[in-house]
Scaffold this motif. Structure first.
Motif, PDB file in Angstrom:
ATOM      1  N   LEU A  17     -12.391 -22.796 -11.845  1.00  0.00           N
ATOM      2  CA  LEU A  17     -13.793 -22.874 -11.749  1.00  0.00           C
ATOM      3  C   LEU A  17     -14.498 -23.712 -10.455  1.00  0.00           C
ATOM      4  O   LEU A  17     -15.207 -23.270  -9.759  1.00  0.00           O
ATOM      5  N   VAL A  18     -13.667 -24.998 -10.253  1.00  0.00           N
ATOM      6  CA  VAL A  18     -14.187 -25.621  -9.056  1.00  0.00           C
ATOM      7  C   VAL A  18     -13.966 -24.812  -7.738  1.00  0.00           C
ATOM      8  O   VAL A  18     -14.579 -24.726  -6.950  1.00  0.00           O
ATOM      9  N   ILE A  19     -12.860 -24.041  -7.749  1.00  0.00           N
ATOM     10  CA  ILE A  19     -12.488 -23.299  -6.619  1.00  0.00           C
ATOM     11  C   ILE A  19     -13.373 -22.069  -6.181  1.00  0.00           C
ATOM     12  O   ILE A  19     -13.917 -22.006  -5.228  1.00  0.00           O
ATOM     13  N   LEU A  20     -13.871 -21.588  -7.415  1.00  0.00           N
ATOM     14  CA  LEU A  20     -14.795 -20.497  -7.013  1.00  0.00           C
ATOM     15  C   LEU A  20     -16.044 -20.882  -6.792  1.00  0.00           C
ATOM     16  O   LEU A  20     -16.983 -20.516  -5.972  1.00  0.00           O
ATOM     17  N   LEU A  21     -16.401 -22.359  -7.236  1.00  0.00           N
ATOM     18  CA  LEU A  21     -17.715 -22.935  -7.062  1.00  0.00           C
ATOM     19  C   LEU A  21     -17.806 -23.350  -5.366  1.00  0.00           C
ATOM     20  O   LEU A  21     -18.676 -23.241  -4.716  1.00  0.00           O
ATOM     21  N   GLY A  22     -16.610 -23.867  -4.994  1.00  0.00           N
ATOM     22  CA  GLY A  22     -16.247 -24.179  -3.669  1.00  0.00           C
ATOM     23  C   GLY A  22     -16.391 -23.107  -2.611  1.00  0.00           C
ATOM     24  O   GLY A  22     -17.042 -23.126  -1.581  1.00  0.00           O
ATOM     25  N   MET A  23     -15.770 -21.865  -3.278  1.00  0.00           N
ATOM     26  CA  MET A  23     -16.007 -20.734  -2.201  1.00  0.00           C
ATOM     27  C   MET A  23     -17.538 -20.311  -2.372  1.00  0.00           C
ATOM     28  O   MET A  23     -18.008 -19.702  -1.103  1.00  0.00           O
ATOM     29  N   ALA A  24     -18.326 -20.156  -3.397  1.00  0.00           N
ATOM     30  CA  ALA A  24     -19.630 -19.765  -3.258  1.00  0.00           C
ATOM     31  C   ALA A  24     -20.438 -20.650  -2.327  1.00  0.00           C
ATOM     32  O   ALA A  24     -21.156 -20.156  -1.846  1.00  0.00           O
ATOM     33  N   LEU A  26     -19.282 -22.398   0.167  1.00  0.00           N
ATOM     34  CA  LEU A  26     -18.875 -22.126   1.709  1.00  0.00           C
ATOM     35  C   LEU A  26     -19.474 -20.765   1.965  1.00  0.00           C
ATOM     36  O   LEU A  26     -20.203 -20.917   3.298  1.00  0.00           O
ATOM     37  N   VAL A  27     -19.869 -19.824   1.124  1.00  0.00           N
ATOM     38  CA  VAL A  27     -20.642 -18.695   1.459  1.00  0.00           C
ATOM     39  C   VAL A  27     -21.918 -18.711   1.852  1.00  0.00           C
ATOM     40  O   VAL A  27     -22.578 -18.619   2.752  1.00  0.00           O
ATOM     41  N   VAL A  28     -22.538 -19.570   0.884  1.00  0.00           N
ATOM     42  CA  VAL A  28     -23.970 -19.938   1.306  1.00  0.00           C
ATOM     43  C   VAL A  28     -24.097 -20.949   2.463  1.00  0.00           C
ATOM     44  O   VAL A  28     -25.139 -20.614   3.321  1.00  0.00           O
ATOM     45  N   ALA A  29     -23.309 -21.905   2.513  1.00  0.00           N
ATOM     46  CA  ALA A  29     -23.380 -22.703   3.945  1.00  0.00           C
ATOM     47  C   ALA A  29     -23.181 -21.804   5.102  1.00  0.00           C
ATOM     48  O   ALA A  29     -24.021 -21.995   6.077  1.00  0.00           O
ATOM     49  N   THR A  30     -22.237 -21.126   5.076  1.00  0.00           N
ATOM     50  CA  THR A  30     -21.989 -20.100   6.388  1.00  0.00           C
ATOM     51  C   THR A  30     -23.227 -19.426   6.503  1.00  0.00           C
ATOM     52  O   THR A  30     -23.511 -19.301   7.739  1.00  0.00           O
ATOM     53  N   ALA A  31     -23.678 -18.805   5.558  1.00  0.00           N
ATOM     54  CA  ALA A  31     -24.951 -17.680   5.894  1.00  0.00           C
ATOM     55  C   ALA A  31     -26.125 -18.635   6.388  1.00  0.00           C
ATOM     56  O   ALA A  31     -26.684 -18.191   7.352  1.00  0.00           O
ATOM     57  N   LEU A 306     -11.147 -20.010  15.521  1.00  0.00           N
ATOM     58  CA  LEU A 306     -12.028 -19.362  16.496  1.00  0.00           C
ATOM     59  C   LEU A 306     -12.642 -18.209  15.890  1.00  0.00           C
ATOM     60  O   LEU A 306     -13.633 -17.737  16.342  1.00  0.00           O
ATOM     61  N   VAL A 307     -11.806 -17.119  15.067  1.00  0.00           N
ATOM     62  CA  VAL A 307     -12.245 -16.197  14.427  1.00  0.00           C
ATOM     63  C   VAL A 307     -13.688 -16.742  13.634  1.00  0.00           C
ATOM     64  O   VAL A 307     -14.724 -15.809  13.714  1.00  0.00           O
ATOM     65  N   PHE A 308     -13.398 -17.556  12.794  1.00  0.00           N
ATOM     66  CA  PHE A 308     -14.691 -18.125  11.964  1.00  0.00           C
ATOM     67  C   PHE A 308     -16.088 -18.358  12.591  1.00  0.00           C
ATOM     68  O   PHE A 308     -17.104 -18.128  12.381  1.00  0.00           O
ATOM     69  N   TRP A 309     -15.721 -19.170  13.593  1.00  0.00           N
ATOM     70  CA  TRP A 309     -16.913 -19.891  14.314  1.00  0.00           C
ATOM     71  C   TRP A 309     -17.471 -19.103  15.285  1.00  0.00           C
ATOM     72  O   TRP A 309     -18.700 -18.990  15.612  1.00  0.00           O
ATOM     73  N   ALA A 310     -16.778 -17.874  15.817  1.00  0.00           N
ATOM     74  CA  ALA A 310     -17.243 -16.723  16.621  1.00  0.00           C
ATOM     75  C   ALA A 310     -18.073 -16.072  15.691  1.00  0.00           C
ATOM     76  O   ALA A 310     -19.121 -15.415  16.292  1.00  0.00           O
ATOM     77  N   PHE A 311     -17.637 -15.854  14.442  1.00  0.00           N
ATOM     78  CA  PHE A 311     -18.577 -15.113  13.634  1.00  0.00           C
ATOM     79  C   PHE A 311     -20.000 -15.668  13.211  1.00  0.00           C
ATOM     80  O   PHE A 311     -20.961 -15.163  13.210  1.00  0.00           O
ATOM     81  N   VAL A 312     -19.635 -17.200  12.821  1.00  0.00           N
ATOM     82  CA  VAL A 312     -20.747 -17.736  12.652  1.00  0.00           C
ATOM     83  C   VAL A 312     -21.870 -18.335  13.799  1.00  0.00           C
ATOM     84  O   VAL A 312     -23.133 -17.848  13.535  1.00  0.00           O
TER      85      VAL A 312
END
Length: 361
Positions: A17-24, A26-31, A306-312
């Protein structure tokens, strides 16, 4: 598991559950970062530039130079770097735009050769003409002109960047003393921030050194191959060297295109081969190893960053991928005592060495 006053179970969350909350999260922060990348990208570029030039200001202060002179020197150095980078990119694109119309006869000849080659392979003449006819030199010129107009019209971002550099340079004078005050209560956080600044300067120094080496080799090769404007494309190669892994591809396109128009397919192949060999030896074998040892990041993490920050953040994210990853690592891992076990997995060899020293008899 304990029971709360309302009768519902309470206690620590399970690891999945902690991993799922962390991934969620991360998605919100990335957006969120992606939504404001037009502001956050220039802001972080300003931060990286000020961090890079700050030792000059500190050196002047130790020699008794007034603080305001150090601020002026820092701002002048940063503005000179920005002007040089922007001028190099604009001149490179502009020169390519002005050169392409002169090669229209050569381009038409290449199209005829391509049509005959397809027909020799068994393609119907109508299909071959249709396929080759989609290639148009004016379309390429239009793309380059749009890129050039985008570079020259980025006035609002440039004004924001220049203004932010001004305020960061002023605050940088007292920020070191503020860190000393905070170090008493948050030693890991302060150490992580100082490590981020140190590793960022090391990364830029190593990238600059290898960029000069690659640019010199590319200029010599382009002169030998009689490709027009070798010094300009060498400068472009130097700038794109700051983009990990794929930067050389961006710097390869203009000289390869001119090699094709100037000397045909054979010369273009030679340009591609030379650039690829230089990239393979210097940028793929030597530079990642040195950069990894200097900034304590693995080669895989560098590529993924590189892939991540170029996307963001877009193109600016590709240029700032390693410093952005260093900042994220400093705030999320290096400053957290419970996350120190992650550092060796990310390529921090210093932690491995310290562990080996402690465990040695």
């Amino acid at each position: 598991m304990r029971m709360s006053s309302t009768g519902t179970p309470s206690g620590p969350l399970s690891r999945p559950l902690v991993i799922l909350l962390g991934m969620a999260s991360l998605v919100v922060a990335t957006a969120g970062v992606r939504a404001f990348r037009d502001t956050l990208g220039p802001a972080f570029l300003a931060l990286v530039l000020v961090v890079t030039v700050h030792p000059l200001q500190a050196r002047l202060r130790r020699r008794g130079v007034p603080g305001w002179i150090g601020v002026v020197v820092v701002m002048a150095a940063i503005y000179a770097i920005l002007a040089g980078l922007l001028a190099a990119l604009v001149v490179s694109v502009a020169r390519l735009v002005t050169l392409l119309p002169d090669y229209r006869p050569q381009f038409e000849n290449l199209l005829h050769q391509g049509t005959r080659w397809l027909e020799d392979l068994g393609v119907q003449p109508e299909q071959a003409s249709t396929a080759i006819g989609r290639l148009d030199l004016s379309k390429l010129s239009g793309v380059l002109q749009r890129i050039l107009s985008g570079l020259t019209s980025a006035g609002s971002s440039l004004v924001f960047l220049v203004t932010l550099v001004f305020f960061l340079a002023i605050d940088c004078e007292s920020f070191t003393r503020r860190l000393d005050v905070v170090a008493g209560s948050r030693p890991l956080l302060v150490a992580a921030l100082r490590d981020f600044a140190r590793n960022t300067r090391r990364y830029l120094a190593v990238s600059t050194l290898f960029g000069l080496i690659v640019a010199a080799l590319d200029v010599l090769a382009l002169q030998w191959l009689a490709v027009p404007l070798p010094l300009l494309w060498g400068l472009l190669s130097f700038i794109t060297n700051y983009i990990p892994n794929i930067g050389f591809v961006v710097g390869l396109v203009p000289p390869a295109l001119l090699g094709l128009l100037e000397g045909g397919v054979v010369r273009m192949i030679w340009v591609v081969v030379v650039y690829s060999v230089v990239n393979m030896v210097v940028q793929s074998f030597i530079q990642p190893k040195v950069v990894g040892n200097v900034v304590r990041l693995s080669a895989t993490l560098t590529f993924l960053s590189l892939v991540f920050w170029a996307f963001v953040l877009g193109p600016l994210g590709a240029l700032l991928a390693v410093p952005m990853t260093l900042l994220a690592k400093a705030l999320l891992i290096d400053a957290d005592p419970s996350a120190q076990w992650l550092r060796p997995l990310l390529g921090d060899t210093a932690v491995e060495t310290d562990t080996a020293d402690v465990s040695a008899p």
